[in-house]
Design an enzyme around this catalytic site. Structure first.
Site, PDB file in Angstrom:
ATOM      1  N   ASP A   1      37.453  43.649  36.387  1.00  0.00           N
ATOM      2  CA  ASP A   1      36.616  42.970  37.378  1.00  0.00           C
ATOM      3  C   ASP A   1      37.508  42.097  38.256  1.00  0.00           C
ATOM      4  O   ASP A   1      38.398  41.390  37.774  1.00  0.00           O
ATOM      5  CB  ASP A   1      35.560  42.110  36.675  1.00  0.00           C
ATOM      6  N   ILE A   2      37.266  42.168  39.570  1.00  0.00           N
ATOM      7  CA  ILE A   2      38.107  41.463  40.544  1.00  0.00           C
ATOM      8  C   ILE A   2      37.915  39.943  40.466  1.00  0.00           C
ATOM      9  O   ILE A   2      38.778  39.168  40.901  1.00  0.00           O
ATOM     10  CB  ILE A   2      37.794  41.994  41.962  1.00  0.00           C
TER      11      ILE A   2
ATOM     12  N   HIS B   1      26.765  49.527  35.990  1.00  0.00           N
ATOM     13  CA  HIS B   1      28.022  49.133  35.370  1.00  0.00           C
ATOM     14  C   HIS B   1      27.742  48.207  34.198  1.00  0.00           C
ATOM     15  O   HIS B   1      26.747  47.481  34.174  1.00  0.00           O
ATOM     16  CB  HIS B   1      28.944  48.433  36.375  1.00  0.00           C
TER      17      HIS B   1
ATOM     18  N   HIS C   1      29.535  45.108  32.023  1.00  0.00           N
ATOM     19  CA  HIS C   1      30.606  44.107  31.946  1.00  0.00           C
ATOM     20  C   HIS C   1      31.000  43.961  30.484  1.00  0.00           C
ATOM     21  O   HIS C   1      30.128  43.778  29.625  1.00  0.00           O
ATOM     22  CB  HIS C   1      30.117  42.733  32.399  1.00  0.00           C
TER      23      HIS C   1
HETATM   24  P1  AMP Z   1      26.855  42.552  39.018  1.00  0.00           P
HETATM   25  O1  AMP Z   1      26.407  41.187  39.431  1.00  0.00           O
HETATM   26  O2  AMP Z   1      26.483  42.882  37.596  1.00  0.00           O
HETATM   27  O3  AMP Z   1      26.413  43.625  39.992  1.00  0.00           O
HETATM   28  O4  AMP Z   1      28.425  42.488  39.015  1.00  0.00           O
HETATM   29  C1  AMP Z   1      29.245  43.112  39.955  1.00  0.00           C
HETATM   30  C2  AMP Z   1      30.677  42.804  39.575  1.00  0.00           C
HETATM   31  O5  AMP Z   1      31.524  43.648  40.330  1.00  0.00           O
HETATM   32  C3  AMP Z   1      31.109  41.375  39.848  1.00  0.00           C
HETATM   33  O6  AMP Z   1      31.537  40.759  38.625  1.00  0.00           O
HETATM   34  C4  AMP Z   1      32.269  41.527  40.837  1.00  0.00           C
HETATM   35  O7  AMP Z   1      33.305  40.605  40.616  1.00  0.00           O
HETATM   36  C5  AMP Z   1      32.709  42.947  40.595  1.00  0.00           C
HETATM   37  N1  AMP Z   1      33.341  43.592  41.735  1.00  0.00           N
HETATM   38  C6  AMP Z   1      32.852  43.706  42.991  1.00  0.00           C
HETATM   39  N2  AMP Z   1      33.732  44.372  43.787  1.00  0.00           N
HETATM   40  C7  AMP Z   1      34.779  44.705  42.991  1.00  0.00           C
HETATM   41  C8  AMP Z   1      36.014  45.403  43.210  1.00  0.00           C
HETATM   42  N3  AMP Z   1      36.334  45.896  44.411  1.00  0.00           N
HETATM   43  N4  AMP Z   1      36.862  45.554  42.164  1.00  0.00           N
HETATM   44  C9  AMP Z   1      36.553  45.054  40.950  1.00  0.00           C
HETATM   45  N5  AMP Z   1      35.401  44.397  40.685  1.00  0.00           N
HETATM   46  C10 AMP Z   1      34.532  44.209  41.682  1.00  0.00           C
END
Ligand code: AMP
Ligand code: ZN
Length: 134
Positions: A29-30, A96, A98
């Site tokens: 995760d970024i 996704h 986490h």
């Molecule tokens: P959610 O709130 O469950 O939809 O979480 C989306 C997650 O995706 C967040 O924790 C973001 O930090 C992560 N995220 C968004 N864009 C990217 C990216 N380009 N690379 C890695 N993680 C990402």
């Protein structure tokens, strides 16, 4: 479709990949809650856990377990989070999971607020959900 995770899968956006096969991808995760926070996704675009075919979900959840086992080697606990729809906290509409490593005294608060049922409501909810599951 303007899906950031589909762009990652296609290689149009970079990611810190930790595992990939024909069906699933895992990457960091970024914006991590803790270092090592990993996301596991199917390569096929499905918005939520309600949409993804069962067989593909099995592959995703098996990778979630595998990543959890690896992350637990260097941590004290693991949170697995999976958000669905905007009110459920889903920002990226591509299903996704986490996997977040947790540490003794990391002081993160993953706390839910709690409410109480009114008298008789527990049984109403129990019956309704039980019937819908038939
Ligand atoms: P959610 O709130 O469950 O939809 O979480 C989306 C997650 O995706 C967040 O924790 C973001 O930090 C992560 N995220 C968004 N864009 C990217 C990216 N380009 N690379 C890695 N993680 C990402
Ligand atoms: Zn997508």
């Amino acid at each position: 479709m303007d899906c950031i995770f589909c762009k990652i899968i296609k290689g149009e956006v970079p990611c810190s990949k930790v595992y990939e096969d024909d069906d699933v991808l895992a990457f960091l995760d970024i914006s991590p809650n803790n270092k090592g926070h990993t996301l596991v996704i199917p390569k096929q675009h499905h918005e939520t856990i309600l949409d993804i075919p069962d067989e593909l979900l099995k592959k995703v959840i098996m990778l979630v377990k595998k990543v959890s086992i690896v992350l637990k080697k260097d941590s004290d606990g693991i949170n697995i989070l999976q958000n669905n729809y905007k009110p459920g906290g889903q920002l990226v509409p591509h299903i996704h999971f986490h996997i977040i490593p947790r540490f003794e005294n990391d002081n993160h608060k993953f706390e839910w607020s709690h409410i109480k049922y009114e008298d008789g409501e527990v049984e109403q909810y129990r019956q309704k959900i039980e019937n819908l599951l038939k």
